[in-house]
Design a protein around this motif. Structure first.
Motif, PDB file in Angstrom:
ATOM      1  N   MET A 190       0.848  -1.183   0.000  1.00 51.83           N
ATOM      2  CA  MET A 190       0.000   0.000   0.000  1.00 51.83           C
ATOM      3  C   MET A 190       0.881   1.229   0.000  1.00 51.83           C
ATOM      4  N   LEU A 191       0.616   2.104  -0.948  1.00 52.56           N
ATOM      5  CA  LEU A 191       1.410   3.313  -1.078  1.00 52.56           C
ATOM      6  C   LEU A 191       0.511   4.521  -0.862  1.00 52.56           C
ATOM      7  N   ALA A 192       0.764   5.292   0.179  1.00 51.45           N
ATOM      8  CA  ALA A 192      -0.046   6.471   0.454  1.00 51.45           C
ATOM      9  C   ALA A 192       0.416   7.618  -0.419  1.00 51.45           C
ATOM     10  N   ALA A 193      -0.518   8.405  -0.929  1.00 50.29           N
ATOM     11  CA  ALA A 193      -0.171   9.474  -1.866  1.00 50.29           C
ATOM     12  C   ALA A 193      -0.134  10.822  -1.186  1.00 50.29           C
ATOM     13  N   CYS A 194       0.631  11.713  -1.815  1.00 50.39           N
ATOM     14  CA  CYS A 194       0.727  13.073  -1.299  1.00 50.39           C
ATOM     15  C   CYS A 194       0.936  14.021  -2.462  1.00 50.39           C
ATOM     16  N   GLY A 221      -6.668  15.203 -12.476  1.00 47.95           N
ATOM     17  CA  GLY A 221      -7.454  14.227 -13.197  1.00 47.95           C
ATOM     18  C   GLY A 221      -8.320  13.348 -12.333  1.00 47.95           C
ATOM     19  N   SER A 222      -8.905  13.861 -11.294  1.00 49.10           N
ATOM     20  CA  SER A 222      -9.706  13.020 -10.404  1.00 49.10           C
ATOM     21  C   SER A 222     -11.198  13.167 -10.648  1.00 49.10           C
ATOM     22  N   ALA A 223     -11.531  13.683 -11.823  1.00 48.92           N
ATOM     23  CA  ALA A 223     -12.934  13.763 -12.243  1.00 48.92           C
ATOM     24  C   ALA A 223     -13.816  14.462 -11.220  1.00 48.92           C
ATOM     25  N   PRO A 247     -11.251  10.881  -0.426  1.00 51.39           N
ATOM     26  CA  PRO A 247     -10.250   9.816  -0.499  1.00 51.39           C
ATOM     27  C   PRO A 247     -10.618   8.790  -1.565  1.00 51.39           C
ATOM     28  N   ARG A 248      -9.619   8.350  -2.302  1.00 46.46           N
ATOM     29  CA  ARG A 248      -9.842   7.363  -3.364  1.00 46.46           C
ATOM     30  C   ARG A 248      -8.741   6.310  -3.321  1.00 46.46           C
ATOM     31  N   GLU A 249      -9.021   5.166  -3.917  1.00 41.79           N
ATOM     32  CA  GLU A 249      -8.024   4.096  -4.014  1.00 41.79           C
ATOM     33  C   GLU A 249      -7.844   3.732  -5.484  1.00 41.79           C
ATOM     34  N   PHE A 250      -6.591   3.705  -5.916  1.00 44.21           N
ATOM     35  CA  PHE A 250      -6.241   3.363  -7.294  1.00 44.21           C
ATOM     36  C   PHE A 250      -5.546   2.010  -7.286  1.00 44.21           C
ATOM     37  N   LYS A 251      -6.159   1.031  -7.943  1.00 50.26           N
ATOM     38  CA  LYS A 251      -5.666  -0.344  -7.925  1.00 50.26           C
ATOM     39  C   LYS A 251      -4.870  -0.629  -9.199  1.00 50.26           C
ATOM     40  N   ASN A 266      -5.164  12.889  -2.701  1.00 54.79           N
ATOM     41  CA  ASN A 266      -6.266  12.200  -2.035  1.00 54.79           C
ATOM     42  C   ASN A 266      -6.370  10.735  -2.455  1.00 54.79           C
ATOM     43  N   VAL A 267      -5.318  10.243  -3.120  1.00 55.88           N
ATOM     44  CA  VAL A 267      -5.390   8.890  -3.670  1.00 55.88           C
ATOM     45  C   VAL A 267      -4.395   7.959  -2.980  1.00 55.88           C
ATOM     46  N   THR A 268      -4.857   6.794  -2.591  1.00 54.29           N
ATOM     47  CA  THR A 268      -3.989   5.722  -2.119  1.00 54.29           C
ATOM     48  C   THR A 268      -3.787   4.742  -3.264  1.00 54.29           C
ATOM     49  N   VAL A 269      -2.539   4.468  -3.600  1.00 54.59           N
ATOM     50  CA  VAL A 269      -2.233   3.517  -4.662  1.00 54.59           C
ATOM     51  C   VAL A 269      -2.093   2.129  -4.056  1.00 54.59           C
TER      52      VAL A 269
END
Length: 419
Positions: free
Chosen positions: A5-9, A14-16, A21-25, A53-56
């Protein structure tokens, strides 16, 4: 399977319009020591910095794992938002035909990815309604290229007074020299793709573009007992009988084939550029190099492609990530790590061995030598080729029996396509 799990900063892009918070798989099967693994890890970091706001959620899969389960996974709620997938009719083409992949045509035009990719690299990204490559709709985007070549142990070549072959006769003579000196000439993996790629290389030494297009793109009839296929099967068996290919290789997987070469046990390994970065980082005890297959054509194409599953919940994030891998900064990382970038500034690639790798690829492209891969034409054909080639190695099938075995499923698929 490794999962991290990689937390984003950083800044969101491009988050429409979704600021929560969102998760990108993300799924891919390139190892961390490969050129693509290094470049895509750098892309993840850049993606993190631009999407706060995205967790990869990155999951490393195996090639065989995705090859065998993609259809089932993409038909479920477990589909990733973006994944690396094998290109060709049997894989991306089949899934596009089944409606499991997102049509990327509008996004490709919008982002300008079509301008970054030469026509011959676009072939494996575009499919028609039958799922045959070279069509008019984009279902994937490649950000690197690849081709099959010959890796060689310079120390063993020097010790046995063998020069780098530039013709098929010289290659055969080199194999023979090593065998007579008591050195097993080729590291081969018969349990997976490497062995049937060697057989395909033998076919390509006698083939031309029309032969390749008829086989790969169903542009005409294919005769599996023609002079090209017959030469390949008979020569392959001859190489086995002469000990150039060890009969024990039927149980050797691609990974073990590569490890044996890395350990210095074999003077040559016929495989793809996807090994290059790994060899650079792991070979410590001898000098090594690579040379083009000594014929006009070789297996090769764009690299594996980014596909966006139809069920992706974050397609905008998938497009953003693809875009990062296409940018010159990430392309330079790929190139300097031993990969073949498709959109890099040539001046930004400073690693001398990689420059040679890219120059050889450009040589193949200029002479129209990219011939795709043998397992692409039909669904399930990969397993057919692995099994049939193992029989050639073990001696349980003759060349004619081998050709009959690989002809049947191909011709059945051609009939289904109306070819």
């Amino acid at each position: 399977m490794a999962s991290v799990m990689l937390a984003a900063c950083g800044n969101d892009s491009g988050s429409a319009g979704n600021s929560g918070p969102r998760e990108f798989k993300l799924w891919y099967y390139e190892g961390p020591d490969s050129a693509m693994g290094k470049a895509w890890a750098a892309a993840v970091k850049e993606f993190q910095s631009s999407h706060p706001n995205v967790t990869v959620k990155f999951e490393e899969k195996g090639f065989e794992q995705i090859q065998k389960t993609a259809q089932m996974i993409l038909n479920s709620n477990d589909a990733p938002d973006l994944m690396e997938y094998n290109k060709g009719n049997a894989t991306t083409g089949l899934l596009s035909k089944q409606g499991l992949l997102t049509d990327l045509t509008d996004e490709v035009t919008k982002r300008g990815w079509d301008k970054q990719l030469s026509p011959n690299l676009q072939t494996t990204a575009k499919y028609d309604q039958r799922g045959v490559m070279g069509g008019d709709r984009w279902f994937g985007v490649p950000n690197y290229a690849e081709y099959v070549l010959v890796f060689y142990n310079k120390d063993l070549f020097a010790k046995n007074n063998v020069k780098v072959p530039t013709t098929m006769d010289e290659l055969t003579a080199a194999l023979d020299t090593f065998k007579k000196a008591g050195v097993a000439p080729l590291s081969v993996g018969g349990a997976e793709y490497p062995a049937h790629q060697v057989l395909y290389e033998l076919a390509l030494s006698k083939a031309n573009r029309d032969w390749v297009d008829r086989y790969q793109r169903y542009t005409g009839k294919v005769d599996f007992h023609d002079s090209v296929w017959s030469y390949a099967a008979n020569t392959f068996v001859d190489w086995v009988n002469k000990g150039y290919i060890d009969k024990q290789s039927t149980s050797i997987k691609a990974e073990d084939m590569g490890l044996a070469f890395i350990a210095g046990k074999f003077p040559m390994m016929i495989s793809g550029t996807w090994w290059f970065g790994r060899l650079q980082s792991q070979i410590k005890n001898f000098q090594w190099g690579a040379f083009l297959w000594p014929a006009k054509m070789s297996a090769g194409s764009s690299g594996n492609i980014w596909v966006v599953p139809k069920g992706s919940k974050n397609k905008d994030l998938a497009y953003d990530f693809i875009n990062i891998t296409m940018q010159q900064q990430n392309q330079a990382v790929l190139g300097n790590s031993g990969g073949v970038p498709v959109a890099a500034d040539p001046a930004a690639v400073t690693d001398p061995p990689t420059k040679t790798l890219i120059e050889d690829f450009n040589t193949l492209v200029k002479r129209d030598g990219l011939a795709f891969y043998p397992d692409w034409p039909a669904p399930g054909y990969y397993d057919v080729l692995v099994s049939a080639t193992q029989k050639l190695i073990s001696g349980s099938a003759s060349p004619d029996q081998f050709l009959d075995e690989i002809a049947k499923p191909y011709q059945e698929n051609a009939a289904n396509l109306g070819g």
